[in-house]
Structure formats: structure tokens, C-alpha cells
Design a protein around this motif. Structure first.
Motif, short mmCIF file in Angstrom:
data_model
loop_
_atom_site.label_atom_id
_atom_site.label_comp_id
_atom_site.label_asym_id
_atom_site.label_seq_id
_atom_site.Cartn_x
_atom_site.Cartn_y
_atom_site.Cartn_z
N PRO A 1 -3.75 4.50 -2.45
CA PRO A 1 -3.09 3.80 -1.34
C PRO A 1 -3.25 2.29 -1.34
CG PRO A 1 -5.12 4.80 -0.58
CD PRO A 1 -4.95 5.23 -2.02
N ASN B 1 0.84 -1.21 0.00
CA ASN B 1 0.00 0.00 0.00
C ASN B 1 0.87 1.26 0.00
OD1 ASN B 1 -2.21 -1.66 0.10
ND2 ASN B 1 -2.78 -1.17 2.20
N ASP C 1 -0.41 7.53 -6.16
CA ASP C 1 -1.30 8.36 -5.36
C ASP C 1 -2.58 7.62 -4.95
OD1 ASP C 1 0.36 10.59 -5.34
OD2 ASP C 1 -0.44 11.34 -7.23
N GLU D 1 0.94 4.00 -3.01
CA GLU D 1 0.58 5.40 -2.75
C GLU D 1 1.71 6.33 -3.20
OE1 GLU D 1 -1.61 8.00 0.68
OE2 GLU D 1 -0.40 6.29 1.30
#
Length: 363
Positions: A209, A199, A207, A203
Motif C-alpha cells: 500500500p 498509495n 499489493d 496497492e
């Protein structure tokens, strides 16, 4: 009893709520469940809290942002409880107890330290319902790992599954396994990273997550050299029971990889860590039931099928809810705590004798 379970996991995606009617033993009747995603600003508060918590040395300290984050988190949970009850036409008087997990911000059982943010008395006042909270602390204080706590609920659910031994593998921020033997024996432990590293990586590069539908990891190639280094961690040589903090691993070793190859490597790391854990149980499972957010990543599921020597299925394939299972477990554990029944065991956390736990706050 009728109980609500509230789970805010290490993946920081939101608050899971589940309704359960149970005696805390063999009777389990599952009710509605829901997930209330965190807003980006709420996730930012929790990320800051995780960073601040790295310096914690005692359970009760709340330096910097931690006190503010704990108050805010408790309010978010109270709002979620009230929304859930309204949605399902329920009143607080119909709920006997809430099992409140809170947000784990540091878990260092080797230092007898575990901290789950969450103010049980405040939640009880705000909802008008009794709350059982801080369920890990007694086990850690007694020398146990304080995790995982869900296995006793897995055993209750396993009564509806024919295969034995069977393994429940929950892939949240951290992954853990519950092994249920032919006579209901329990062995459980954290296996390694779950979704948290992946995750964070996704992210950083997208962008978003998490790895949507496993597409980023599925488009890359895992790096065997990096995997080999990751799997050399002392954690994997440690016998069970054992547990992890979300931050026990980091992405330093994948820094030089492309976004896709990094995601592929971290996905494979989760799968191979789970496969390595099979050597720690008394008998290989005949079936692996995958729970938690990881079961929704097709690339990860395929990786598990590549490395495990038994069928791999999602919780829904045996009519369970892989999203709400941990929240259901916290409802189940709250009832066990109220009844003084054990929630941790030598085979699950390494505590010397079966132990109950939790603090009770009444409105």
C-alpha cells in the motif's frame, strides 16, 4: 502539561503516538514517539468506512459500517495508549490529557461538514485520561476550512530554525503547507494530494500500500498530458486557505498508464501541486522542511527539488521527527484547547477570528 497525541492519518497506515510536555505556547519538550501499524483487517474496516462516508449528510449520522468502525477504532486507540504507556514505564496519572484526532472519513467544509470517527468519552474511560477530541468541528461550523490545524505547532517549532520565511510541508494522505513569516505570521492550506493516490495506485498493482523507496515511481516516466489535466482542477485556482478531502482527486486520468508511469505521474502531481502553492504565500520560503511519510520517498523528494526554488530538507535535518510531528501537534493542540487558546486562525483555515475548539471528555 504532559500530553499524548494520537494521529490516525488519511493514508491509513497506522496510529502515531507522541508524548509532549508543553504550555501550549512557546515551551515544547518532545518525548518518545511510536507508530503502531494497522493490520490488513483493520485497514479493510477503514477503507469500508471511507466508502460508506461518501453518502454522509450530517455530522452525527453513522449508517452502515460507520458505527461499528467508530467503536473499533476507539478500542484500537485505547489499546495503543496502554501499550505505549507500558513500554515507557508511564502511568495514566502522569498524563494530563490526550489529543485524539480520530479518523477523518469525510471533509466537506463547503457544506460545513467534517467527520472524524472516534468516541472521546469511551477513550477517556478506557485509558483513565482526559481526552480532547473533535477539534475540527467548531472551525468548520464557524465557516472555516477545519484544516490544517498543525500550523500553530509548526510556528512553535520554527523558533529553532534560522531561515525566514520557512515552509513546513506535511505529506500524508493529503499534502499541506505552513508558511511562517519573518514576524511569526501564519499562512497555511492544503496544497493537493499527498500519498493517498499513489498509495492506492501502488496497492492496486503491487499489493503493497505504498511506493517502497519510491522505486515504482522512479522506474517510470510522468505523463505531461495527464499531469496537465490533473493540475486543471478548480482546487488549484482557489485562493488560500483551503482544504481537501482524501477523495477529492481520483486516479481515473492515469488509468491508461503503465503501473510505473502511473506512479511517476502521481508522484510528480504531488510535487507540482506543492510548487504551485508557493504563489499563494506572501513571500517565497527560503527553506522547505518536509514532514510526514512523503519525506521517505526519494523519488518524490527529488521531484520537489526539481520544482522548488529553495533548499528542500527532511524534518530530521533540523532535529525534528517527521513521523511524529502531527501526533505531537495533537498533544500541543489539546493543551491549547484546555487553556482556551486558539487553534485555528484567519490565515490557516479562513475562520473570521482566531478560534479554540475541541470537546473534552473526562474519565
Amino acid at each position: 502539561m504532559t500530553a499524548l497525541g494520537l494521529m490516525s492519518g488519511t493514508s491509513l497506515d497506522g496510529i502515531d503516538v507522541a508524548l509532549l510536555r508543553t504550555d501550549g505556547e512557546t515551551h515544547v519538550s518532545r518525548g518518545p514517539a511510536a507508530t503502531y501499524p494497522y493490520r490488513p483487517d483493520q485497514q479493510a474496516v477503514l477503507h469500508d468506512a471511507l466508502q460508506q462516508a461518501r453518502s454522509l449528510g450530517t455530522r452525527d449520522a453513522r449508517p452502515g459500517i460507520l458505527a461499528e468502525a467508530e467503536r473499533a477504532l476507539t478500542e484500537w486507540h485505547a489499546e495503543v495508549v496502554n501499550r505505549f504507556l507500558d513500554t515507557h514505564g508511564l502511568t495514566p496519572a502522569e498524563i494530563d490529557v490526550i489529543g485524539f484526532h480520530g479518523q477523518t472519513v469525510i471533509h466537506r467544509p463547503e457544506r460545513r461538514l467534517t467527520v472524524q470517527l472516534g468516541l472521546g468519552p469511551t477513550l477517556a474511560r478506557r485509558t483513565g485520561i482526559a481526552v480532547v477530541y473533535d477539534m475540527r468541528a467548531a472551525d468548520v461550523a464557524a465557516g472555516g476550512q477545519g484544516a490544517p490545524l498543525v500550523p500553530v505547532y509548526h510556528r512553535a517549532l520554527a523558533s529553532g530554525v534560522a531561515e525566514r520565511p520557512v515552509a513546513f510541508v506535511n505529506i500524508g494522505g493529503v499534502a499541506n503547507m505552513t508558511w511562517v513569516g519573518r514576524q511569526g505570521e501564519l499562512v497555511a492550506f492544503d496544497t493537493g494530494p499527498g500519498n493517498a493516490l499513489l498509495n492506492d495506485w501502488c496497492e492496486r498493482w503491487t499489493d503493497i500500500p505504498y511506493d517502497v523507496d519510491g522505486r515504482l515511481g522512479g522506474s517510470g516516466n510522468s505523463n505531461r498530458n495527464v499531469l496537465g489535466q490533473l493540475l486543471k482542477s478548480d482546487f488549484f485556482a482557489t485562493p488560500a486557505p483551503k482544504s481537501l478531502d482524501r477523495n477529492s482527486f481520483d486516479v481515473t486520468l492515469v488509468e491508461g498508464l503503465s503501473p510505473a508511469d502511473g506512479a511517476a505521474t502521481l508522484t510528480r502531481f504531488t510535487a507540482e501541486a506543492i510548487a504551485a502553492s508557493v504563489g499563494l504565500v506572501p513571500e517565497p520560503p527560503q527553506l522547505f522542511i518536509i514532514c510526514g511519510g512523503g519525506r521517505l520517498n526519494p523519488t518524490l523528494i527529488q521531484a520537489l527539488r526539481d520544482v522548488l526554488q529553495a533548499p528542500v530538507i527532511a524534518a530530521e535535518d533540523v532535529k525534528l521527527n517527521g513521523d511524529s510531528m502531527e501526533a505531537e501537534a495533537w498533544a500541543y493542540l489539546a493543551v491549547r484547547c484546555l487553556r482556551g487558546l486558539p487553534i485555528t486562525f484567519p490565515g490557516t483555515t479562513g475562520v473570521r477570528t482566531p478560534l479554540s475548539g475541541g470537546l473534552v471528555a473526562r474519565p
